[in-house]
Design a protein around this motif. Structure first.
Motif, PDB file in Angstrom:
ATOM      1  N   LYS A   8      18.378 -16.622  -5.087  1.00  0.00           N
ATOM      2  CA  LYS A   8      19.601 -15.818  -5.182  1.00  0.00           C
ATOM      3  C   LYS A   8      20.378 -15.867  -3.873  1.00  0.00           C
ATOM      4  O   LYS A   8      21.620 -15.900  -3.866  1.00  0.00           O
ATOM      5  CB  LYS A   8      19.268 -14.368  -5.538  1.00  0.00           C
ATOM      6  CG  LYS A   8      20.512 -13.515  -5.767  1.00  0.00           C
ATOM      7  CD  LYS A   8      20.137 -12.111  -6.186  1.00  0.00           C
ATOM      8  CE  LYS A   8      21.376 -11.295  -6.565  1.00  0.00           C
ATOM      9  NZ  LYS A   8      22.365 -11.199  -5.471  1.00  0.00           N
ATOM     10  N   VAL A  18      22.052 -18.814 -10.024  1.00  0.00           N
ATOM     11  CA  VAL A  18      20.640 -19.043  -9.710  1.00  0.00           C
ATOM     12  C   VAL A  18      20.110 -20.212 -10.531  1.00  0.00           C
ATOM     13  O   VAL A  18      19.283 -20.997 -10.063  1.00  0.00           O
ATOM     14  CB  VAL A  18      19.821 -17.763  -9.980  1.00  0.00           C
ATOM     15  CG1 VAL A  18      18.329 -18.032  -9.823  1.00  0.00           C
ATOM     16  CG2 VAL A  18      20.255 -16.649  -9.036  1.00  0.00           C
ATOM     17  N   GLU A 299      16.730 -14.765 -14.579  1.00  0.00           N
ATOM     18  CA  GLU A 299      16.973 -14.938 -13.143  1.00  0.00           C
ATOM     19  C   GLU A 299      16.396 -13.775 -12.344  1.00  0.00           C
ATOM     20  O   GLU A 299      15.788 -13.973 -11.279  1.00  0.00           O
ATOM     21  CB  GLU A 299      18.469 -15.063 -12.881  1.00  0.00           C
ATOM     22  CG  GLU A 299      19.088 -16.346 -13.418  1.00  0.00           C
ATOM     23  CD  GLU A 299      20.582 -16.432 -13.173  1.00  0.00           C
ATOM     24  OE1 GLU A 299      21.161 -17.494 -13.469  1.00  0.00           O
ATOM     25  OE2 GLU A 299      21.177 -15.443 -12.682  1.00  0.00           O
ATOM     26  N   SER A 300      16.569 -12.557 -12.859  1.00  0.00           N
ATOM     27  CA  SER A 300      16.141 -11.367 -12.111  1.00  0.00           C
ATOM     28  C   SER A 300      14.618 -11.304 -11.969  1.00  0.00           C
ATOM     29  O   SER A 300      14.105 -10.961 -10.897  1.00  0.00           O
ATOM     30  CB  SER A 300      16.651 -10.103 -12.809  1.00  0.00           C
ATOM     31  OG  SER A 300      18.067 -10.061 -12.815  1.00  0.00           O
ATOM     32  N   ILE A 303      13.544 -13.893  -9.373  1.00  0.00           N
ATOM     33  CA  ILE A 303      13.868 -13.428  -8.019  1.00  0.00           C
ATOM     34  C   ILE A 303      12.845 -12.375  -7.577  1.00  0.00           C
ATOM     35  O   ILE A 303      12.408 -12.365  -6.419  1.00  0.00           O
ATOM     36  CB  ILE A 303      15.296 -12.858  -7.968  1.00  0.00           C
ATOM     37  CG1 ILE A 303      16.310 -13.979  -8.198  1.00  0.00           C
ATOM     38  CG2 ILE A 303      15.569 -12.186  -6.622  1.00  0.00           C
ATOM     39  CD1 ILE A 303      17.724 -13.476  -8.440  1.00  0.00           C
TER      40      ILE A 303
END
Length: 332
Positions: A8, A18, A299-300, A303
């Motif tokens: 990120k 990302v 993506e979260s 990360i």
């Protein structure tokens, strides 16, 4: 201590996604050579190092997807999110493993097999589950996030703004001249249905309607099982349904009572599912942006794996009204 550099961070520096960073660093196709070079160069500048998980084995890149069985049966949006979620995880070089949580498993507080057997390094809770069961899931001690449902005291997930969605669709029908709007959905079974209903109520209150002008009709029982629609003796001028399947069923029921849709009564729905296009008339809907929600969730959680201190927060994704044939302007 040096801060951990994540994908990120690289994406933010270059104003790219990302997903693009992941493709560049893993050598996957889908981006230009020029962008790949810029990403690799920036990763080197920032000192990015791939986060190697301890005891790395064949399960290291597995992400669990947990969904309650009764929620799948009562709302098609969960299935609409599952496929793009798995696809997004795959593009990030991870693999989504779905486990459907039966009512018995949830009621007896049994740990899902993929968590009990340590088959995943993180998990995503797709949709609503009982808070007591979620407390059990947290004891697995690995990163997690919510998708499509988030309790008010939680800030760790990606959701559609269902209150805004209800308000938007309600205002659309009020703009068409309607002054009474029936809502079809069990607001006591589903938080999503409740938020949408409250959004419709909010739209009405700001436009001079009373809550009594928005009767609520259950489409499922307390277990999420489909039930017959019991319509009021005095029908509202239009209906908003919590999902397209229910709207499709409602239209057939109204036609059986010799009402024309949208000639006599207009019908709209949420989620823009497969039933939006299969019948006549085609449904006007509020479409949830499932692709964007799934991408943000994938993506979260990655990360979070890279940097355990990363706070996902409450990320809200907006949808839009898709105008088709099931709503007319009110006849004067």
């Amino acid at each position: 201590m040096r801060n951990i550099v994540t994908m990120k961070d690289i994406a933010d520096e270059l104003n790219v996604t990302v997903m693009s960073v992941s493709k560049a660093l893993s050598g996957k196709e889908g981006i230009s050579d020029e962008l790949r070079s810029r990403i690799i160069k920036k990763a080197e500048e920032l000192g990015y190092k791939k986060n190697l998980l301890p005891n790395e084995d064949e399960n290291t890149r597995n992400i669990g997807i947990l969904v309650a069985e009764r929620r799948i049966n009562s709302n098609a949006i969960y299935m609409s999110l599952q496929q793009p979620l798995i696809a997004s995880l795959t593009q990030l070089n991870y693999y989504g493993i779905t486990e459907i949580i039966s009512d018995e498993t949830e009621h007896l507080q049994l740990m899902p097999k993929i968590l009990k057997e340590k088959k995943v390094v993180a998990f995503i809770i797709l949709g609503q589950m009982e808070k007591e069961y979620i407390s059990l899931l947290k004891t697995a001690g690995i990163p997690y996030l919510y998708l499509a449902h988030l309790y008010d005291d939680e800030t760790n997930g990606i959701v559609d703004d269902n209150l805004y969605a209800g308000c938007t669709l309600g205002n659309y029908l009020i703009d068409k001249g309607f002054r009474s709007i029936g809502f079809v959905g069990n607001i006591h079974f589903s938080q999503i249905a409740l938020d949408r209903y409250l959004g419709v109520i909010k739209a009405g209150l700001t436009r001079g309607l009373k809550p009594a002008d928005t009767p609520c009709i259950n489409d499922v029982n307390e277990f999420g099982e489909e039930i017959p629609l019991i319509l009021p003796n005095k029908l509202p001028e239009c209906f908003i349904c919590n999902e397209c399947r229910t709207a499709y069923k409602l239209i057939h029921q109204l036609e059986g009572l010799e009402y024309r849709v949208p000639g006599d009564i207009s019908v709209a729905a949420f989620d823009d599912g497969i039933f939006a296009d299969v019948g006549i008339p085609r449904l006007t809907t509020y479409s949830v942006n499932c692709e964007n929600m799934a991408r943000l969730a994938a993506e979260s959680i990655i990360i979070k794996l890279e940097n355990p201190k990363y706070h996902i927060g409450r990320k809200i994704v907006h949808g839009s009204v898709i105008i088709r044939d099931s709503v007319n302007r009110k006849k004067i």
